[in-house]
Design a protein around this motif. Sequence first.
Motif, PDB file in Angstrom:
ATOM      1  N   PHE A 125      36.162  37.728  59.903  1.00  0.00           N
ATOM      2  CA  PHE A 125      36.679  36.471  59.355  1.00  0.00           C
ATOM      3  C   PHE A 125      36.111  36.182  57.959  1.00  0.00           C
ATOM      4  CE2 PHE A 125      36.705  31.850  58.793  1.00  0.00           C
ATOM      5  CZ  PHE A 125      38.048  31.583  59.024  1.00  0.00           C
ATOM      6  N   TYR A 126      34.814  36.398  57.786  1.00  0.00           N
ATOM      7  CA  TYR A 126      34.211  36.085  56.477  1.00  0.00           C
ATOM      8  C   TYR A 126      34.811  36.936  55.355  1.00  0.00           C
ATOM      9  CZ  TYR A 126      30.854  35.815  52.660  1.00  0.00           C
ATOM     10  OH  TYR A 126      30.291  35.693  51.432  1.00  0.00           O
ATOM     11  N   PRO A 127      34.902  38.280  55.502  1.00  0.00           N
ATOM     12  CA  PRO A 127      35.544  39.051  54.429  1.00  0.00           C
ATOM     13  C   PRO A 127      36.988  38.627  54.193  1.00  0.00           C
ATOM     14  CG  PRO A 127      34.333  40.498  55.906  1.00  0.00           C
ATOM     15  CD  PRO A 127      34.362  39.148  56.554  1.00  0.00           C
ATOM     16  N   ALA A 128      37.719  38.306  55.267  1.00  0.00           N
ATOM     17  CA  ALA A 128      39.111  37.878  55.118  1.00  0.00           C
ATOM     18  C   ALA A 128      39.185  36.555  54.357  1.00  0.00           C
ATOM     19  CB  ALA A 128      39.765  37.734  56.493  1.00  0.00           C
ATOM     20  N   MET A 129      38.275  35.643  54.681  1.00  0.00           N
ATOM     21  CA  MET A 129      38.242  34.359  53.981  1.00  0.00           C
ATOM     22  C   MET A 129      37.899  34.551  52.502  1.00  0.00           C
ATOM     23  SD  MET A 129      38.734  31.137  54.170  1.00  0.00           S
ATOM     24  CE  MET A 129      38.772  30.821  55.916  1.00  0.00           C
ATOM     25  N   LYS A 130      36.961  35.461  52.249  1.00  0.00           N
ATOM     26  CA  LYS A 130      36.579  35.742  50.854  1.00  0.00           C
ATOM     27  C   LYS A 130      37.764  36.299  50.077  1.00  0.00           C
ATOM     28  CE  LYS A 130      33.271  38.375  48.068  1.00  0.00           C
ATOM     29  NZ  LYS A 130      32.145  39.348  48.041  1.00  0.00           N
ATOM     30  N   ALA A 131      38.525  37.208  50.722  1.00  0.00           N
ATOM     31  CA  ALA A 131      39.697  37.782  50.062  1.00  0.00           C
ATOM     32  C   ALA A 131      40.756  36.716  49.790  1.00  0.00           C
ATOM     33  CB  ALA A 131      40.280  38.898  50.919  1.00  0.00           C
ATOM     34  N   SER A 132      40.959  35.809  50.749  1.00  0.00           N
ATOM     35  CA  SER A 132      42.012  34.801  50.599  1.00  0.00           C
ATOM     36  C   SER A 132      41.702  33.784  49.513  1.00  0.00           C
ATOM     37  CB  SER A 132      42.233  34.089  51.939  1.00  0.00           C
ATOM     38  OG  SER A 132      41.112  33.263  52.263  1.00  0.00           O
ATOM     39  N   LYS A 133      40.409  33.624  49.183  1.00  0.00           N
ATOM     40  CA  LYS A 133      40.013  32.630  48.175  1.00  0.00           C
ATOM     41  C   LYS A 133      40.019  33.175  46.749  1.00  0.00           C
ATOM     42  CE  LYS A 133      37.181  29.661  51.168  1.00  0.00           C
ATOM     43  NZ  LYS A 133      35.829  29.114  51.416  1.00  0.00           N
ATOM     44  N   LEU A 134      40.291  34.479  46.605  1.00  0.00           N
ATOM     45  CA  LEU A 134      40.318  35.041  45.250  1.00  0.00           C
ATOM     46  C   LEU A 134      41.441  34.403  44.421  1.00  0.00           C
ATOM     47  CD1 LEU A 134      39.770  38.855  45.971  1.00  0.00           C
ATOM     48  CD2 LEU A 134      38.165  37.278  44.880  1.00  0.00           C
ATOM     49  N   LYS A 135      41.121  34.092  43.172  1.00  0.00           N
ATOM     50  CA  LYS A 135      42.140  33.532  42.276  1.00  0.00           C
ATOM     51  C   LYS A 135      42.935  34.669  41.651  1.00  0.00           C
ATOM     52  CE  LYS A 135      39.395  29.400  41.300  1.00  0.00           C
ATOM     53  NZ  LYS A 135      38.733  28.590  40.271  1.00  0.00           N
ATOM     54  N   PRO A 136      44.248  34.547  41.560  1.00  0.00           N
ATOM     55  CA  PRO A 136      45.093  35.632  41.073  1.00  0.00           C
ATOM     56  C   PRO A 136      44.687  36.174  39.704  1.00  0.00           C
ATOM     57  CG  PRO A 136      46.429  33.899  42.015  1.00  0.00           C
ATOM     58  CD  PRO A 136      45.034  33.379  41.953  1.00  0.00           C
ATOM     59  N   ILE A 137      44.417  35.293  38.755  1.00  0.00           N
ATOM     60  CA  ILE A 137      44.112  35.731  37.380  1.00  0.00           C
ATOM     61  C   ILE A 137      42.804  36.522  37.351  1.00  0.00           C
ATOM     62  CG2 ILE A 137      43.551  34.948  35.049  1.00  0.00           C
ATOM     63  CD1 ILE A 137      45.409  32.583  35.511  1.00  0.00           C
ATOM     64  N   GLU A 138      41.769  36.002  38.056  1.00  0.00           N
ATOM     65  CA  GLU A 138      40.487  36.693  38.080  1.00  0.00           C
ATOM     66  C   GLU A 138      40.606  38.025  38.822  1.00  0.00           C
ATOM     67  OE1 GLU A 138      37.645  34.100  39.808  1.00  0.00           O
ATOM     68  OE2 GLU A 138      37.700  32.639  38.163  1.00  0.00           O
ATOM     69  N   ALA A 139      41.414  38.062  39.877  1.00  0.00           N
ATOM     70  CA  ALA A 139      41.594  39.291  40.644  1.00  0.00           C
ATOM     71  C   ALA A 139      42.305  40.343  39.803  1.00  0.00           C
ATOM     72  CB  ALA A 139      42.403  39.018  41.902  1.00  0.00           C
ATOM     73  N   LEU A 140      43.299  39.932  39.010  1.00  0.00           N
ATOM     74  CA  LEU A 140      44.037  40.889  38.159  1.00  0.00           C
ATOM     75  C   LEU A 140      43.174  41.426  37.026  1.00  0.00           C
ATOM     76  CD1 LEU A 140      47.475  39.064  37.981  1.00  0.00           C
ATOM     77  CD2 LEU A 140      47.030  41.267  39.072  1.00  0.00           C
ATOM     78  N   ARG A 141      42.182  40.672  36.597  1.00  0.00           N
ATOM     79  CA  ARG A 141      41.283  41.126  35.516  1.00  0.00           C
ATOM     80  C   ARG A 141      40.180  42.038  36.050  1.00  0.00           C
ATOM     81  NH1 ARG A 141      40.233  35.380  32.354  1.00  0.00           N
ATOM     82  NH2 ARG A 141      42.267  35.248  31.299  1.00  0.00           N
ATOM     83  N   TYR A 142      40.032  42.103  37.417  1.00  0.00           N
ATOM     84  CA  TYR A 142      38.911  42.855  38.003  1.00  0.00           C
ATOM     85  C   TYR A 142      39.114  44.351  37.754  1.00  0.00           C
ATOM     86  CZ  TYR A 142      35.478  44.512  41.371  1.00  0.00           C
ATOM     87  OH  TYR A 142      34.412  45.147  41.954  1.00  0.00           O
ATOM     88  N   GLU A 143      38.056  45.025  37.295  1.00  0.00           N
ATOM     89  CA  GLU A 143      38.091  46.468  37.060  1.00  0.00           C
ATOM     90  C   GLU A 143      37.476  47.181  38.256  1.00  0.00           C
ATOM     91  OE1 GLU A 143      39.585  47.972  34.705  1.00  0.00           O
ATOM     92  OE2 GLU A 143      40.158  46.156  33.613  1.00  0.00           O
TER      93      GLU A 143
END
Length: 426
Positions: A408-426
């Motif tokens: 649940f914790y990793p899933a919750m962490k994934a769901s809270k990612l912001k789209p713009i920050e996630a797209l900039r992630y290398e």
Amino acid sequence: MAATNTNHQGNALQPPSSWNAVSIGIALLMALRGLTANKLRAFLTTLGIIIGVGAVIVAIGIGEGSRAAVSASIQKMGTNVLTIIPGQMQNGPIGMGSGSSNTLTLEDSQAILAGVDSVIGICPQVQNNAQVKYKNKNTSVGVYGVTTSFPKINNHPVGKGRFFSESEDKARRRVAVIGVTTSKALFGKGADPVGKTIRVAGQNFYIVGMLKKKGGQGFRNPDEAVYVPINTAMKRLFGLKKVQNITCQARSFGVMKKCQADIETFLKKRHGIAPGADADFTVMNQADLANAQSEQQGTFTTLITCLAIVSLCVGGIGIMNIMLVSVTERTREIGVRKAIGARRRDVLAQFIIEALLLSSVGGILGVVSGIIGARVVSAMNGWAVSVQPTTILMSFSFAAAVGVFFGFYPAMKASKLKPIEALRYE
């Protein structure tokens, strides 16, 4: 018109407004794709779950099988049975222990039957190992001197022929009743031993009967034995003046405790032991012994089960670890999904399903390994192992719950990612 098509295509990329079979199927396919991308890592992650579930099934199976074996053993020993053993005599400050001195006699058994109302049957006994021969075949077995009440009290009826009579016992006749295993060893499988003469400790004994097959009871197997009249055993075979134990049958199961107390009081008085002083005998209640043994087995089962649960938790931590790594590796994918309209619950569901799949696959493999392991343990050690469907269901359900909890914790962490920050992630 073009605007309409664009809007229609945009809506096609949007997840459905509510969960249905199609959306769940899509999430399941995405979870499977994520797990199969690195099969070895996924297997190693589930290894803790596999070991934990398998260990739980084996441990509970051994415990349940042992309890069933104890219950069956009580039935084999006879109903409402108590056993008197000589011993427990105090020598100064030192307790001598059960069986440390011979204090019981044939007269004691007769007096108990006549003087204790709650006792309806009694069977004094002596025993020693001896070489038993027939022609060129021989075997070493336990030779038991018993009375005519033995088959009834010990729930061990005659299969062929008859049991010896009281007149044969009083006359110290050399007659014998043998167990099926002893008969097989001396005469061969399926042979009728009745009417044949064997040599017991160098003396000829005429076989009058064979008991039905009963099966082993711990270190003693009543099928590997020869039973002779107790007077014959004491005077002609072993040269004994005292009996080694006395088996008593209580009137009913409900009066077992009273019967035990009555016997203790009666024998103390008969042996001249003052009230409150240590007795020179011990009265054992078979039910109490079985309960004590069952409690010990329950403690062992609980210990192993706790260790298995720890293993499941370790496996759950492994799932959490791999899911956190997976979230990090797929940050850009999450960003793309959110950019085209995926909601938090869609991402949350995807990663929870992945964790559930990991634990479920581990649970299934664990159930299989547990059933196989239980059979191997039973075959190698001769232990009674009983794997019940409820045990399998409980183990699998716990494994699935572990996956959801730690995922649940990793899933919750994934769901809270912001789209713009996630797209900039290398």
